[in-house]
Design an enzyme around this catalytic site. Structure first.
Site, PDB file in Angstrom:
ATOM      1  N   LYS A  13       0.834  -1.204   0.000  1.00 42.94           N
ATOM      2  CA  LYS A  13       0.000   0.000   0.000  1.00 42.94           C
ATOM      3  C   LYS A  13       0.875   1.263   0.000  1.00 42.94           C
ATOM      4  O   LYS A  13       2.093   1.181   0.246  1.00 42.94           O
ATOM      5  CB  LYS A  13      -0.918  -0.031   1.231  1.00 42.94           C
ATOM      6  CG  LYS A  13      -1.942  -1.178   1.205  1.00 42.94           C
ATOM      7  CD  LYS A  13      -2.844  -1.141   2.435  1.00 42.94           C
ATOM      8  CE  LYS A  13      -3.892  -2.239   2.399  1.00 42.94           C
ATOM      9  NZ  LYS A  13      -4.811  -2.159   3.565  1.00 42.94           N
ATOM     10  N   TYR A  53     -12.260  -2.641  -3.758  1.00 42.07           N
ATOM     11  CA  TYR A  53     -12.840  -2.625  -2.409  1.00 42.07           C
ATOM     12  C   TYR A  53     -14.370  -2.610  -2.429  1.00 42.07           C
ATOM     13  O   TYR A  53     -14.997  -2.126  -1.476  1.00 42.07           O
ATOM     14  CB  TYR A  53     -12.300  -1.435  -1.619  1.00 42.07           C
ATOM     15  CG  TYR A  53     -10.916  -1.675  -1.031  1.00 42.07           C
ATOM     16  CD1 TYR A  53     -10.644  -2.804  -0.250  1.00 42.07           C
ATOM     17  CD2 TYR A  53      -9.877  -0.758  -1.232  1.00 42.07           C
ATOM     18  CE1 TYR A  53      -9.388  -3.015   0.297  1.00 42.07           C
ATOM     19  CE2 TYR A  53      -8.608  -0.972  -0.676  1.00 42.07           C
ATOM     20  CZ  TYR A  53      -8.383  -2.104   0.084  1.00 42.07           C
ATOM     21  OH  TYR A  53      -7.141  -2.307   0.638  1.00 42.07           O
ATOM     22  N   THR A  95      -5.600  -7.439  10.663  1.00 38.88           N
ATOM     23  CA  THR A  95      -5.820  -6.128  10.039  1.00 38.88           C
ATOM     24  C   THR A  95      -5.313  -4.964  10.889  1.00 38.88           C
ATOM     25  O   THR A  95      -4.698  -4.039  10.362  1.00 38.88           O
ATOM     26  CB  THR A  95      -7.336  -5.957   9.767  1.00 38.88           C
ATOM     27  OG1 THR A  95      -7.805  -7.086   9.021  1.00 38.88           O
ATOM     28  CG2 THR A  95      -7.614  -4.683   8.999  1.00 38.88           C
ATOM     29  N   ASN A 120      -1.813  -0.249   7.136  1.00 40.40           N
ATOM     30  CA  ASN A 120      -1.270  -1.540   7.559  1.00 40.40           C
ATOM     31  C   ASN A 120      -0.424  -2.220   6.481  1.00 40.40           C
ATOM     32  O   ASN A 120      -0.290  -3.431   6.464  1.00 40.40           O
ATOM     33  CB  ASN A 120      -2.403  -2.446   8.061  1.00 40.40           C
ATOM     34  CG  ASN A 120      -3.500  -2.596   7.017  1.00 40.40           C
ATOM     35  OD1 ASN A 120      -3.346  -2.171   5.880  1.00 40.40           O
ATOM     36  ND2 ASN A 120      -4.607  -3.220   7.403  1.00 40.40           N
ATOM     37  N   HIS A 123      -1.953  -5.528   1.349  1.00 41.58           N
ATOM     38  CA  HIS A 123      -3.209  -6.215   1.067  1.00 41.58           C
ATOM     39  C   HIS A 123      -2.872  -7.606   0.556  1.00 41.58           C
ATOM     40  O   HIS A 123      -1.906  -7.765  -0.195  1.00 41.58           O
ATOM     41  CB  HIS A 123      -4.000  -5.472  -0.016  1.00 41.58           C
ATOM     42  CG  HIS A 123      -5.130  -6.287  -0.580  1.00 41.58           C
ATOM     43  ND1 HIS A 123      -6.356  -6.349   0.016  1.00 41.58           N
ATOM     44  CD2 HIS A 123      -5.186  -7.124  -1.654  1.00 41.58           C
ATOM     45  CE1 HIS A 123      -7.136  -7.171  -0.665  1.00 41.58           C
ATOM     46  NE2 HIS A 123      -6.450  -7.655  -1.687  1.00 41.58           N
ATOM     47  N   GLU A 134      -9.150 -10.157  -8.271  1.00 34.76           N
ATOM     48  CA  GLU A 134      -8.207  -9.069  -8.004  1.00 34.76           C
ATOM     49  C   GLU A 134      -7.004  -9.107  -8.951  1.00 34.76           C
ATOM     50  O   GLU A 134      -6.533  -8.059  -9.395  1.00 34.76           O
ATOM     51  CB  GLU A 134      -7.746  -9.143  -6.549  1.00 34.76           C
ATOM     52  CG  GLU A 134      -8.879  -8.844  -5.566  1.00 34.76           C
ATOM     53  CD  GLU A 134      -8.455  -8.926  -4.102  1.00 34.76           C
ATOM     54  OE1 GLU A 134      -9.246  -8.515  -3.242  1.00 34.76           O
ATOM     55  OE2 GLU A 134      -7.335  -9.424  -3.815  1.00 34.76           O
TER      56      GLU A 134
END
Ligand code: IDP
Ligand code: MG
Length: 140
Positions: A13, A53, A95, A120, A123, A134
């Site tokens: 991320k 998402y 998470t 975090n 993914h 995805e």
């Protein structure tokens, strides 16, 4: 033992890329024994993130999450291995980075910054169906 070779989508991320942790995250994936199949640096747009998402649309953290994911480049990895979907989720940790177990990516390298989104670092797809969907979004 049955063979169950799978592919999964891993995203580093924007917090992970900005903090220079892309290499450390890939190091852990490779050290575990999984194979890197493909890699891309992506500046995601809202359409891509909305599809990625979709399951979280309407939740209180949805807008901050999409804003965060749009805030800088993401590195996408296509990773392969026997039971890699479950295995990468285990490497990533739970998470919430504050309570993610030490030894995991989130437990060792992420924390709560007091923002309304959990930064975090990674993914990982959570099922074979999600992984297929995805991977098609980020790589095709
Ligand atoms: P996962 O990434 O561990 O699969 P999901 O429940 O799929 O977790 O949530 C997607 C992402 O949305 C999380 O990784 C995190 O960045 C963010 N998020 C999830 N739940 C919350 C929350 O309660 N507050 C703020 N951000 C959240
Ligand atoms: Mg998820």
């Amino acid at each position: 033992m049955t063979t169950n070779v799978e592919e999964t989508l891993v995203l580093v991320k924007p917090d992970g890329v900005a903090r220079g942790l892309t290499g450390e995250i890939l190091r852990r994936i490779e050290a575990k024994g999984y194979s890197l199949v493909d890699v891309r640096l992506v500046q995601a747009d809202r359409d891509l993130l909305a599809e990625h998402y979709a399951e979280h649309l309407g939740k209180p953290f949805y807008e901050p999450l999409v804003d965060f994911m749009e805030s800088g480049p993401i590195v996408a990895f296509r990773v392969a291995g026997n039971r890699v979907i479950e295995g990468f989720r285990s490497l990533a940790g739970t998470t919430d980075p504050t309570t993610a177990a030490p030894g995991t990516i989130r437990g060792d390298l992420a924390r709560d910054w007091g923002l309304n989104v959990q930064q975090n670092l990674v993914h990982g797809s959570d099922s074979p169906e999600t992984a297929r969907r995805e991977l098609a979004l980020w790589f095709d």
